[in-house]
Design a protein around this motif. Structure first.
Motif, PDB file in Angstrom:
ATOM      1  N   ALA A  29       0.863  -1.179   0.000  1.00 37.73           N
ATOM      2  CA  ALA A  29       0.000   0.000   0.000  1.00 37.73           C
ATOM      3  C   ALA A  29       0.899   1.228   0.000  1.00 37.73           C
ATOM      4  N   MET A  30       0.784   2.035  -1.016  1.00 41.62           N
ATOM      5  CA  MET A  30       1.565   3.267  -1.147  1.00 41.62           C
ATOM      6  C   MET A  30       3.062   2.994  -1.031  1.00 41.62           C
ATOM      7  N   LYS A  31       3.525   1.993  -1.752  1.00 39.98           N
ATOM      8  CA  LYS A  31       4.948   1.601  -1.828  1.00 39.98           C
ATOM      9  C   LYS A  31       5.491   1.058  -0.510  1.00 39.98           C
ATOM     10  N   LEU A  32       4.621   0.731   0.431  1.00 40.08           N
ATOM     11  CA  LEU A  32       5.033   0.088   1.676  1.00 40.08           C
ATOM     12  C   LEU A  32       4.511  -1.342   1.669  1.00 40.08           C
ATOM     13  N   PHE A  33       5.369  -2.288   2.039  1.00 46.00           N
ATOM     14  CA  PHE A  33       4.984  -3.691   2.052  1.00 46.00           C
ATOM     15  C   PHE A  33       4.649  -4.084   3.485  1.00 46.00           C
ATOM     16  N   ASN A  34       3.380  -4.420   3.709  1.00 42.61           N
ATOM     17  CA  ASN A  34       2.879  -4.747   5.041  1.00 42.61           C
ATOM     18  C   ASN A  34       2.702  -6.256   5.168  1.00 42.61           C
ATOM     19  N   GLU A  35       3.411  -6.861   6.122  1.00 47.29           N
ATOM     20  CA  GLU A  35       3.262  -8.297   6.363  1.00 47.29           C
ATOM     21  C   GLU A  35       1.951  -8.538   7.093  1.00 47.29           C
ATOM     22  N   ILE A  36       1.166  -9.479   6.590  1.00 44.30           N
ATOM     23  CA  ILE A  36      -0.098  -9.826   7.224  1.00 44.30           C
ATOM     24  C   ILE A  36       0.127 -11.114   8.010  1.00 44.30           C
ATOM     25  N   GLU A  37      -0.040 -11.021   9.323  1.00 43.54           N
ATOM     26  CA  GLU A  37       0.213 -12.160  10.207  1.00 43.54           C
ATOM     27  C   GLU A  37      -1.101 -12.825  10.596  1.00 43.54           C
ATOM     28  N   SER A  38      -1.011 -14.122  10.853  1.00 40.09           N
ATOM     29  CA  SER A  38      -2.180 -14.889  11.258  1.00 40.09           C
ATOM     30  C   SER A  38      -2.520 -14.591  12.716  1.00 40.09           C
ATOM     31  N   GLU A  39      -3.802 -14.485  12.990  1.00 38.38           N
ATOM     32  CA  GLU A  39      -4.261 -14.312  14.368  1.00 38.38           C
ATOM     33  C   GLU A  39      -4.800 -15.614  14.920  1.00 38.38           C
ATOM     34  N   VAL A  40      -4.782 -16.690  14.086  1.00 39.41           N
ATOM     35  CA  VAL A  40      -5.295 -17.990  14.499  1.00 39.41           C
ATOM     36  C   VAL A  40      -4.293 -19.075  14.111  1.00 39.41           C
ATOM     37  N   SER A  41      -4.426 -20.221  14.749  1.00 40.49           N
ATOM     38  CA  SER A  41      -3.646 -21.394  14.375  1.00 40.49           C
ATOM     39  C   SER A  41      -4.561 -22.334  13.612  1.00 40.49           C
ATOM     40  N   GLY A  42      -3.971 -23.097  12.688  1.00 41.16           N
ATOM     41  CA  GLY A  42      -4.780 -24.046  11.931  1.00 41.16           C
ATOM     42  C   GLY A  42      -4.102 -24.446  10.645  1.00 41.16           C
ATOM     43  N   LYS A  43      -4.920 -24.785   9.673  1.00 38.58           N
ATOM     44  CA  LYS A  43      -4.433 -25.260   8.386  1.00 38.58           C
ATOM     45  C   LYS A  43      -5.101 -24.453   7.279  1.00 38.58           C
ATOM     46  N   ILE A  44      -4.313 -23.972   6.309  1.00 35.32           N
ATOM     47  CA  ILE A  44      -4.858 -23.211   5.182  1.00 35.32           C
ATOM     48  C   ILE A  44      -5.687 -24.160   4.321  1.00 35.32           C
ATOM     49  N   VAL A  45      -6.982 -23.830   4.138  1.00 34.61           N
ATOM     50  CA  VAL A  45      -7.891 -24.649   3.341  1.00 34.61           C
ATOM     51  C   VAL A  45      -8.019 -24.086   1.932  1.00 34.61           C
ATOM     52  N   LYS A  46      -8.048 -22.751   1.858  1.00 34.08           N
ATOM     53  CA  LYS A  46      -8.251 -22.134   0.554  1.00 34.08           C
ATOM     54  C   LYS A  46      -7.614 -20.755   0.539  1.00 34.08           C
ATOM     55  N   ILE A  47      -6.996 -20.397  -0.598  1.00 33.76           N
ATOM     56  CA  ILE A  47      -6.458 -19.050  -0.814  1.00 33.76           C
ATOM     57  C   ILE A  47      -7.419 -18.384  -1.788  1.00 33.76           C
ATOM     58  N   LEU A  48      -8.046 -17.297  -1.346  1.00 35.08           N
ATOM     59  CA  LEU A  48      -9.153 -16.697  -2.081  1.00 35.08           C
ATOM     60  C   LEU A  48      -8.754 -15.588  -3.055  1.00 35.08           C
ATOM     61  N   VAL A  49      -7.472 -15.190  -3.058  1.00 32.21           N
ATOM     62  CA  VAL A  49      -7.014 -14.084  -3.904  1.00 32.21           C
ATOM     63  C   VAL A  49      -5.802 -14.544  -4.708  1.00 32.21           C
TER      64      VAL A  49
END
Length: 160
Positions: A122-142
């Protein structure tokens, strides 16, 4: 520089889609401007099309819409057992920290709280998105390198 070269330069700039080109040589200064203001608006519109595309596909006619609602109702109940991780900001979604690095997560990856799932620029800044939950990735929607909106679902996680 003769008139033929200038005409060829004008044609090249018009075909390239550039809105303005400045050329300075020893004793000549040339500035070529095209209708770039209108093109800028159309670029913004094109970026908005992927956000509205699922909506446009869901409403082709009244009868198919009724069928799609019934067909998606069981899928929605299946997805209700999963936790949805949403985008906290508007920007461009990236699944890798850089083009030569591996993906942060894949479908089937186990994640814990605080694990980095993706990066949103966003606006030339790279923001890491961290998980707030534990589990298993079922689907990547994007899709990678796609624009995302605030609160748009990014991942489905199975907390079990």
């Amino acid at each position: 520089m003769d008139i033929k070269e200038i005409q060829n330069l004008i044609k090249f700039v018009a075909k390239s889609g550039a809105s303005e080109v400045k050329l300075e040589m020893d004793d000549i200064k040339i500035t070529i401007r095209t209708g770039g203001d209108d093109r800028g608006e159309s670029t913004t519109y094109v970026q908005q099309i992927p956000m509205n595309q699922p909506l446009a596909q869901a409403v082709p006619a009244a009868a198919p819409l009724a069928e799609s609602v019934h067909a998606e109702a069981p899928a929605a109940s299946e997805d209700s057992k999963y936790i949805t991780i949403k985008s906290p900001i508007i920007g461009t979604f990236y699944r890798k920290p850089s083009p030569d690095k591996p993906m942060f997560v894949e479908v089937g990856s186990s994640i814990g709280e605080g694990d980095v799932l993706c990066v949103i620029e966003a606006m030339k800044l790279f923001n890491e998105i961290e998980s707030e939950v534990s589990g298993k990735i079922v689907k990547i929607l994007v899709d990678d390198s796609s624009p995302v909106e605030f609160d748009q679902p990014l991942f489905l996680v199975d907390p079990s």
